[in-house]
Scaffold this motif. Structure first.
Motif, mmCIF file in Angstrom:
data_model
loop_
_atom_site.group_PDB
_atom_site.id
_atom_site.type_symbol
_atom_site.label_atom_id
_atom_site.label_comp_id
_atom_site.label_asym_id
_atom_site.label_seq_id
_atom_site.Cartn_x
_atom_site.Cartn_y
_atom_site.Cartn_z
ATOM 1 N N GLU A 5 -17.331 5.207 20.154
ATOM 2 C CA GLU A 5 -17.964 4.733 21.391
ATOM 3 C C GLU A 5 -18.913 5.764 21.989
ATOM 4 O O GLU A 5 -19.747 5.429 22.830
ATOM 5 C CB GLU A 5 -16.891 4.347 22.404
ATOM 6 N N LEU A 6 -18.805 7.028 21.539
ATOM 7 C CA LEU A 6 -19.670 8.081 22.072
ATOM 8 C C LEU A 6 -21.089 8.019 21.520
ATOM 9 O O LEU A 6 -22.005 8.596 22.095
ATOM 10 C CB LEU A 6 -19.075 9.466 21.758
ATOM 11 N N PHE A 7 -21.269 7.339 20.390
ATOM 12 C CA PHE A 7 -22.572 7.336 19.737
ATOM 13 C C PHE A 7 -22.833 5.953 19.154
ATOM 14 O O PHE A 7 -22.068 5.483 18.311
ATOM 15 C CB PHE A 7 -22.616 8.395 18.633
ATOM 16 N N PRO A 8 -23.908 5.273 19.587
ATOM 17 C CA PRO A 8 -24.163 3.897 19.149
ATOM 18 C C PRO A 8 -24.732 3.842 17.734
ATOM 19 O O PRO A 8 -25.928 3.629 17.527
ATOM 20 C CB PRO A 8 -25.171 3.394 20.182
ATOM 21 N N ALA A 9 -23.873 4.027 16.764
ATOM 22 C CA ALA A 9 -24.307 4.041 15.369
ATOM 23 C C ALA A 9 -23.840 2.770 14.656
ATOM 24 O O ALA A 9 -22.961 2.042 15.124
ATOM 25 C CB ALA A 9 -23.754 5.271 14.653
ATOM 26 N N ARG A 10 -24.427 2.535 13.515
ATOM 27 C CA ARG A 10 -24.037 1.435 12.644
ATOM 28 C C ARG A 10 -22.587 1.631 12.188
ATOM 29 O O ARG A 10 -22.140 2.750 11.962
ATOM 30 C CB ARG A 10 -24.983 1.465 11.448
ATOM 31 N N ARG A 11 -21.856 0.531 12.048
ATOM 32 C CA ARG A 11 -20.480 0.605 11.571
ATOM 33 C C ARG A 11 -20.323 -0.200 10.291
ATOM 34 O O ARG A 11 -20.790 -1.337 10.189
ATOM 35 C CB ARG A 11 -19.496 0.057 12.616
ATOM 36 N N LEU A 12 -19.661 0.418 9.318
ATOM 37 C CA LEU A 12 -19.241 -0.280 8.113
ATOM 38 C C LEU A 12 -17.741 -0.487 8.249
ATOM 39 O O LEU A 12 -16.978 0.476 8.221
ATOM 40 C CB LEU A 12 -19.549 0.544 6.861
ATOM 41 N N ARG A 13 -17.325 -1.724 8.432
ATOM 42 C CA ARG A 13 -15.896 -1.991 8.632
ATOM 43 C C ARG A 13 -15.283 -2.471 7.326
ATOM 44 O O ARG A 13 -15.703 -3.479 6.747
ATOM 45 C CB ARG A 13 -15.663 -3.020 9.732
ATOM 46 N N LEU A 14 -14.267 -1.735 6.872
ATOM 47 C CA LEU A 14 -13.579 -2.046 5.627
ATOM 48 C C LEU A 14 -12.214 -2.640 5.951
ATOM 49 O O LEU A 14 -11.389 -2.013 6.618
ATOM 50 C CB LEU A 14 -13.419 -0.776 4.789
ATOM 51 N N GLU A 15 -12.003 -3.857 5.483
ATOM 52 C CA GLU A 15 -10.724 -4.526 5.738
ATOM 53 C C GLU A 15 -10.489 -5.568 4.658
ATOM 54 O O GLU A 15 -11.424 -6.290 4.277
ATOM 55 C CB GLU A 15 -10.743 -5.183 7.119
ATOM 56 N N ASP A 16 -9.271 -5.625 4.165
ATOM 57 C CA ASP A 16 -8.900 -6.578 3.110
ATOM 58 C C ASP A 16 -9.823 -6.478 1.898
ATOM 59 O O ASP A 16 -10.152 -7.485 1.256
ATOM 60 C CB ASP A 16 -8.907 -8.009 3.650
ATOM 61 N N GLY A 17 -10.274 -5.252 1.599
ATOM 62 C CA GLY A 17 -11.091 -5.023 0.417
ATOM 63 C C GLY A 17 -12.557 -5.344 0.563
ATOM 64 O O GLY A 17 -13.328 -5.157 -0.379
ATOM 65 N N HIS A 18 -12.971 -5.813 1.746
ATOM 66 C CA HIS A 18 -14.364 -6.190 1.965
ATOM 67 C C HIS A 18 -15.004 -5.309 3.034
ATOM 68 O O HIS A 18 -14.314 -4.794 3.923
ATOM 69 C CB HIS A 18 -14.465 -7.657 2.404
ATOM 70 N N VAL A 19 -16.317 -5.152 2.971
ATOM 71 C CA VAL A 19 -17.059 -4.390 3.974
ATOM 72 C C VAL A 19 -17.953 -5.338 4.758
ATOM 73 O O VAL A 19 -18.701 -6.134 4.176
ATOM 74 C CB VAL A 19 -17.918 -3.289 3.317
ATOM 75 N N THR A 20 -17.870 -5.250 6.069
ATOM 76 C CA THR A 20 -18.812 -5.949 6.937
ATOM 77 C C THR A 20 -19.612 -4.912 7.706
ATOM 78 O O THR A 20 -19.081 -3.863 8.085
ATOM 79 C CB THR A 20 -18.099 -6.895 7.923
ATOM 80 N N VAL A 21 -20.880 -5.201 7.916
ATOM 81 C CA VAL A 21 -21.789 -4.266 8.579
ATOM 82 C C VAL A 21 -22.019 -4.724 10.009
ATOM 83 O O VAL A 21 -22.367 -5.888 10.252
ATOM 84 C CB VAL A 21 -23.139 -4.175 7.833
ATOM 85 N N GLN A 22 -21.805 -3.826 10.950
ATOM 86 C CA GLN A 22 -22.036 -4.103 12.362
ATOM 87 C C GLN A 22 -23.135 -3.167 12.865
ATOM 88 O O GLN A 22 -22.946 -1.949 12.911
ATOM 89 C CB GLN A 22 -20.765 -3.886 13.181
ATOM 90 N N GLU A 23 -24.262 -3.741 13.229
ATOM 91 C CA GLU A 23 -25.334 -2.938 13.815
ATOM 92 C C GLU A 23 -25.015 -2.666 15.279
ATOM 93 O O GLU A 23 -24.307 -3.453 15.922
ATOM 94 C CB GLU A 23 -26.669 -3.664 13.689
ATOM 95 N N PRO A 24 -25.524 -1.564 15.859
ATOM 96 C CA PRO A 24 -25.181 -1.224 17.244
ATOM 97 C C PRO A 24 -25.427 -2.351 18.240
ATOM 98 O O PRO A 24 -24.624 -2.566 19.126
ATOM 99 C CB PRO A 24 -26.080 -0.016 17.537
#
Length: 224
Positions: A201-220
């Motif tokens: 939360e300190l830095f608005p960066a892109r997030r790669l979320r890994l869950e159940d073997g898959h990656v989803t990309v969350q832009e800021p």
């Protein structure tokens, strides 16, 4: 800089731990790799660092398809990547200075050429007064900064960090994050694996979320 295309990974005959993973890492980018404990963040970092090969799918690193690289070319490509391990991996019989300089020594470089650079980096990470002590004397936070400095000394184009703030207090975590942000601003792409929501939360960066073997990309913008 890096592209995963439908990457899958299994160990032996077991089930896939990563399935159909596809994402890009743009040059000069900053992203957090996040997800629940046990999701496979360290495994994904090992794929990025080229110490694991996918069971299926393609990984392109610096415009090269990894599976086609010779051992020599693979080693050369890996030298363009820095990594900060969760357990530091400092050598207890070497001083802080010697640990940070070790990658350059392994490359066969002359100390006269790199000494000033190593000393400057030590001061930059706040270890200028600790360069001649051995790792057992260092605090956990100091060891973490030494590990970061060792990864940075090779001037990587891509830096990977596995839970780099997991064993430090919040104030030091913010300081380490600032180091990574400054490094990114100087042109290095950064991937930080973490489950620390307060840090992200300190830095608005892109997030790669890994869950159940898959990656989803969350832009800021999608979670601002």
């Amino acid at each position: 800089m890096v592209r995963f295309e439908n990457v899958g990974l299994r160990y032996g005959m077991g089930p896939e731990v990563l399935r159909d993973v596809s994402f890009d890492l743009p040059a000069n980018s900053f992203q957090f790799l996040t997800g629940p404990s046990g999701a496979g963040k360290t495994t994904l970092l090992r794929l990025l660092f080229l110490t694991l090969k996918p069971t299926r799918g393609l990984i392109h690193t610096f415009d090269q398809e990894v599976s086609t690289l010779s051992k020599h070319a693979l080693a050369e490509t890996r030298r363009r990547i820095g990594i900060v391990f969760q357990d530091f991996r400092l050598l207890d019989h070497l001083t802080t200075y010697e640990n940070i300089a070790l990658p350059l020594r392994v490359q066969g470089q002359d100390e006269a050429r790199y000494r000033a650079e190593v000393v400057e980096l030590l001061h930059w990470v706040g270890l200028g007064e600790r360069m001649h002590v051995l790792p057992p004397v260092l605090s956990g936070g100091e060891k973490q900064r030494a590990a970061i400095a060792r990864a940075l000394i090779v001037r990587p184009e891509l830096l990977l960090a596995d839970e780099p703030t997991g064993n430090v207090d919040p104030a030091l975590a913010r300081r380490l994050l600032r180091l990574f942000i400054e490094l990114n601003r100087s042109g290095t792409s950064v991937v930080i694996a973490t489950h620390d929501e307060s840090l992200m939360e300190l830095f608005p960066a892109r997030r790669l979320r890994l869950e159940d073997g898959h990656v989803t990309v969350q832009e800021p913008a999608s979670w601002s």
